[in-house]
Design an enzyme around this catalytic site. Structure first.
Site, short mmCIF file in Angstrom:
data_model
loop_
_atom_site.label_atom_id
_atom_site.label_comp_id
_atom_site.label_asym_id
_atom_site.label_seq_id
_atom_site.Cartn_x
_atom_site.Cartn_y
_atom_site.Cartn_z
N TYR A 23 0.84 -1.19 0.00
CA TYR A 23 0.00 0.00 0.00
C TYR A 23 0.89 1.24 0.00
CZ TYR A 23 -4.62 1.93 -0.08
OH TYR A 23 -5.77 2.57 -0.49
N GLY A 27 6.13 8.26 0.96
CA GLY A 27 7.31 7.91 1.75
C GLY A 27 8.03 6.70 1.19
N HIS A 28 7.27 5.65 0.82
CA HIS A 28 7.88 4.48 0.19
C HIS A 28 8.53 4.85 -1.13
CE1 HIS A 28 4.53 2.34 2.50
NE2 HIS A 28 5.63 1.82 3.00
N GLN A 52 4.73 -9.34 12.64
CA GLN A 52 4.81 -7.98 13.17
C GLN A 52 3.51 -7.53 13.84
OE1 GLN A 52 7.46 -6.55 9.42
NE2 GLN A 52 6.52 -4.90 10.58
N ASP A 142 9.74 5.28 11.18
CA ASP A 142 9.81 4.19 12.15
C ASP A 142 11.21 4.18 12.75
OD1 ASP A 142 7.15 2.80 11.76
OD2 ASP A 142 7.89 2.84 9.71
#
Length: 274
Positions: A23, A27-28, A52, A142
């Site tokens: 998705y 940012g990706h 996770q 993260d």
């Protein structure tokens, strides 16, 4: 896009890896662009990793759209999509995990999501072994995960360069996240409270406040949005993630996490660097 079945047989160097759970958002895509600019080929892994997710978390409902992700990844410069199924990654009888011990995983996300970082460390180690990258790209959003990945990559001599990429934000400051789609129209403008709290900490630090004083400035901002229930707001050492109170260290980070009724969000920001 090239055929993933050829991935193990072709050895173009250097190879970059962008691990994702799909998705894809801006940012990706920024991670992919960084890798494409620095490597001869770029692999994007798309795998919603069940290890996770804890009890009651959103594994089953986590957003998925492989066709969209493949198109966006290719447009950003990816050469490969690596999309294994759970049975390939965790076959019947699978019994091995990678665990990072010590303070780095005991606080913050590690405390609130037991087993989460074991899931991260295990899947990333497996991806490194399967894809054999020279570099791997992780977003600073993260931040605790980034430090955990750096730790086990060094400890296990995995031979992969870990490349951090700065947070990509919406125009109003909200950090890009796949989970932002869960925010209701009413919650969406209020979600900037995480960013505004981090800014308040940074501004207080620039004005000469101690970490403890700067933290209180951020807490006052969070209190302005009662719909957001914080799990933590802290000022930490960027390497160890130990909390700071009386004095600053270069690169000190403010980290924040909490929940709106529909979704849990995290964010962080460098708040002091002389």
């Amino acid at each position: 896009m090239r055929d993933p079945s050829e991935l193990g047989s072709l050895r173009v160097r250097p190879r970059g890896l962008v691990p994702t759970m799909g998705y894809l958002h801006e940012g990706h895509l920024e991670l992919i662009r960084h890798s494409a600019a620095e490597n001869a080929e770029t692999v994007v892994s798309i795998f919603v990793n069940p290890l996770q997710f804890g009890a009651g978390e959103d594994y089953e409902t986590y957003p998925r759209d492989l066709a969209r992700d493949a198109r966006l990844a290719e447009e950003a410069g990816a050469d490969w999509i690596f999309h294994p199924d759970p049975e390939t990654m965790y076959p019947v009888g699978f019994a091995t995990t990678v665990h990072v011990g010590g303070p780095l995983t005991e606080r913050w996300e590690g405390e609130r999501r037991p087993g989460h970082f074991d899931g991260v460390a295990t899947v990333v180690t497996k991806l490194f072994n399967l894809v054999r990258p020279d570099r791997a790209y992780f977003g600073e959003k993260d931040f605790q995960q980034l430090q955990v990945v750096r730790r086990f990559t060094a400890d296990l001599n995995l031979g992969v360069e870990i490349v951090p990429v700065p947070i990509v934000r919406e125009p109003d400051g909200l950090a890009r996240s796949s989970r932002n789609v869960y925010l209701t129209p009413e919650e969406r403008p209020k979600a900037t409270v995480l960013y505004r709290a981090l800014l308040a900490v940074r501004e207080a630090a620039a004005a000469g406040a101690t970490p403890a004083e700067a933290l209180r400035a951020g807490e006052r901002v969070l209190a302005e949005v009662p719909e957001f229930v914080p799990d933590y707001l802290a000022v930490v050492d960027p390497e160890t993630l130990e909390p700071l109170e009386a004095s600053w260290v270069p690169g000190a980070r403010a980290i924040v996490a909490g929940r709106f009724p529909t979704v849990r969000l995290i964010d962080n920001m460098e708040v002091w660097n002389p």
